[in-house]
Scaffold this motif. Structure first.
Motif, short mmCIF file in Angstrom:
data_model
loop_
_atom_site.label_atom_id
_atom_site.label_comp_id
_atom_site.label_asym_id
_atom_site.label_seq_id
_atom_site.Cartn_x
_atom_site.Cartn_y
_atom_site.Cartn_z
N SER A 209 0.87 -1.18 0.00
CA SER A 209 0.00 0.00 0.00
C SER A 209 0.90 1.22 0.00
CB SER A 209 -0.85 0.05 1.26
OG SER A 209 -1.71 -1.06 1.34
N SER A 210 0.37 2.34 -0.45
CA SER A 210 1.10 3.59 -0.35
C SER A 210 0.62 4.33 0.88
CB SER A 210 0.84 4.45 -1.58
OG SER A 210 1.49 3.86 -2.67
N ILE A 211 1.52 5.04 1.50
CA ILE A 211 1.15 5.78 2.71
C ILE A 211 1.03 7.25 2.38
CG2 ILE A 211 1.82 6.34 5.08
CD1 ILE A 211 3.36 3.63 5.05
N LEU A 212 -0.15 7.79 2.58
CA LEU A 212 -0.45 9.16 2.17
C LEU A 212 -0.64 10.04 3.37
CD1 LEU A 212 -3.35 8.20 -0.26
CD2 LEU A 212 -0.90 8.21 -0.75
N PRO A 213 0.10 11.12 3.45
CA PRO A 213 -0.20 12.08 4.51
C PRO A 213 -1.37 12.95 4.08
CG PRO A 213 1.76 12.74 3.29
CD PRO A 213 1.20 11.55 2.59
#
Lengths: 351, 351
Positions: free
Chosen positions: A53-57
């Motif tokens: 998964s990508s981690i998005l702020p």
């Protein structure tokens, strides 16, 4: 047990002008395509981390975001269908990043003439699995292409979850230390061989059943006994070998796996030997590989075994100071074999 | 101008057992499939709102989430390619919900044998458009299917944006009032006819060019002059008719559109008349329909016209107290014609 390690395909590279089935294998060719084309153009600090998964702020929160298309053939197989796969696959990509999966999208590409009643079974499976996993399907899309321009149904699911700040290290595995134990929640190769047997209508007395399942509940159970889980990845296309390779490649540590410790069902092993597959390279859809603090390993394995989806959980190896950036299997007869990613395509359209 | 309104297809329904091309049209059959199958099983308060994006409450923030698969044929057409479409389509779904688009996923289903150099052109287009629109592609997936089981390349993009609290009414249009004006940012039907001409290799002297473009910048320009934008929707598959139908269906107000006021390029109109299409039902990929406060309509149109993507923006109609739940076109010769959603399939694989 004996793992055969025959590759039917030579290594191929991007210089070939056209897409090969191996570009979808989850092995070396897929990685090449990602690195040399997608990452080349799409590159940014979030994508380049290349987690499941990508981690998005987003406004102070950390959101996990992932996508997967499912093209499995046949669409119905022992243990599930393409719909179960589409929910489990994306829920699992979120869960192994340490996130709590919350929302899914569901986008269908349908072939003209595909049976609406089969579509209904698939959609119902997705609804049931989403409910069981505690996620909501909140947005969707439907496209139809002419007969002969797709194969019944392809499904894309994308997923969003919330990532607790104390689990942000899991995707990268940056807290991994020498001596950490490597755990898997059960037997490998079930999904790949179940689909393979169904596809080829093999007359097999001992039926193989896909392990397809959302793992977020199981992962929650592990965290409930210890937060000392340092890395997780689900072993899907490319099998256990691909996950282990992603774990050690380019790192300052090595990986050692005990062949005897890896759970594999006899029927899967038999079929792999018959067909010349390495079970470590065969796809799973309900298996998570964890790297955990050594002192907590037994406790975490017990927690996994107490869960329906982890009854055969086992410690299969450890992080070593020797041979950094490489992985070895200690075979049953005491030999050593290098862990290698699938080069070409083994089982096209396994998920 | 004269809009022909010939439907080549009878209305079909879900009782037919198999998927029809019309189930992907964006018209009535697509809506039937969504309501009677997907919403039936996936139903939850977020999905049921059926906006272009879903609005997700995540830890106190409102996140917009959307998904779209692209299967356009041919993959290259005047004005763009499937990659441009995949970025613009999802950015636009987020932007018309009132959200600021932030992150995209990109999932590719590739046909074995597809040209890597064509794939590279597509990927580069996506990267360029994402950059121009200020969004990041942060996660992806690649699957390959055997030759003849897909058509070159299908792309799914899902998108995440952040939705300011004061724009949460836009998706539902719940603030719409009698007298509000209906605006469009330019000429309709360009995308559909450009793809149609390219697909059929029509020898047309005046070339049609797709309007495919990310609209978030244009929409920002409109909001910069007024927050009195009460509803937005991009007119894609199913054309302007589908958006207007979604706007008035089941509502306590009606819609009246001035046929003369709708911008349509002469070449598009000519081709529509030739082929028996209604331009109002032809797909666009860079057109947004807005419902705005009457007093602010002129100001918003001027702001749109000052933007590259809104030079032909116009007020095309208004929200009426008469004929609630229905829409009418006032034709050039003073007659009235009901606004109707596309029943079957007009142009398969237009996006």
């Amino acid at each position: 047990m004996l793992f055969l390690n025959i590759n039917h395909f030579n290594e191929l590279n991007m210089k070939r002008e056209n897409i090969l089935l191996g570009h979808g294998s989850g092995g070396k060719l897929t990685h090449d395509l990602i690195d040399k084309l997608f990452v080349k153009y799409f590159s940014n600090e979030i994508l380049d981390a290349q987690g499941d998964s990508s981690i998005l702020p987003i406004e102070g929160e950390q959101i996990s975001f992932t996508t997967d298309s499912f093209v499995v053939n046949p669409i119905f197989f022992p243990g599930g269908n393409i719909g179960n796969l589409a929910v489990a696959g994306t829920v699992n990509d979120l869960a192994v990043s340490g996130a709590k999966p919350l929302y899914l999208s569901a986008a269908f590409i349908l072939e003209e003439g595909f049976s609406l009643s089969e579509l209904e079974i698939i959609v119902k499976s997705m609804a049931d699995d989403a409910k069981a996993a505690g996620v909501k399907i909140v947005t969707g899309d439907t496209k139809v292409v002419e007969r002969g321009h797709a194969d019944k149904v392809f499904i894309n699911t994308s997923g969003i979850g919330i990532l607790p700040k104390n689990r942000m290290h899991i995707s990268s595995g940056k807290n991994i230390e020498i001596g950490d134990k490597i755990i898997i929640n059960g037997a490998i190769g079930d999904h790949g061989m179940a689909v393979m047997a169904q596809r080829n209508d093999l007359n097999i007395t001992s039926e193989m059943v896909s392990d397809c399942a959302p793992l977020n509940g199981l992962i929650d159970a592990a965290f409930a006994v210890s937060e000392d889980i340092k890395f997780m990845r689900d072993a899907t296309r490319g099998g256990l070998s691909s996950v282990l390779t992603e774990l050690f490649e380019g790192k300052s540590f090595g990986v050692e796996i005990e062949e005897d410790a890896i759970p594999v069902h006899d029927n899967v092993l038999g079929m792999c030997e018959l067909l010349g597959f390495d079970p470590m390279q065969v796809a799973n859809e309900g298996k998570v590989v964890m790297v955990v603090k050594a002192e907590k390993a037994e406790e975490i394995v017990l927690a996994l075994r107490n869960h329906t989806l982890g009854k055969e959980a086992a410690i299969i190896g450890e992080i070593t100071v020797s041979h950094p950036g490489k992985g070895w299997i200690i075979t049953t007869i005491g030999g050593k074999r290098v862990i290698d990613m699938l080069a070409g395509e083994q089982l096209p359209r396994i998920c």
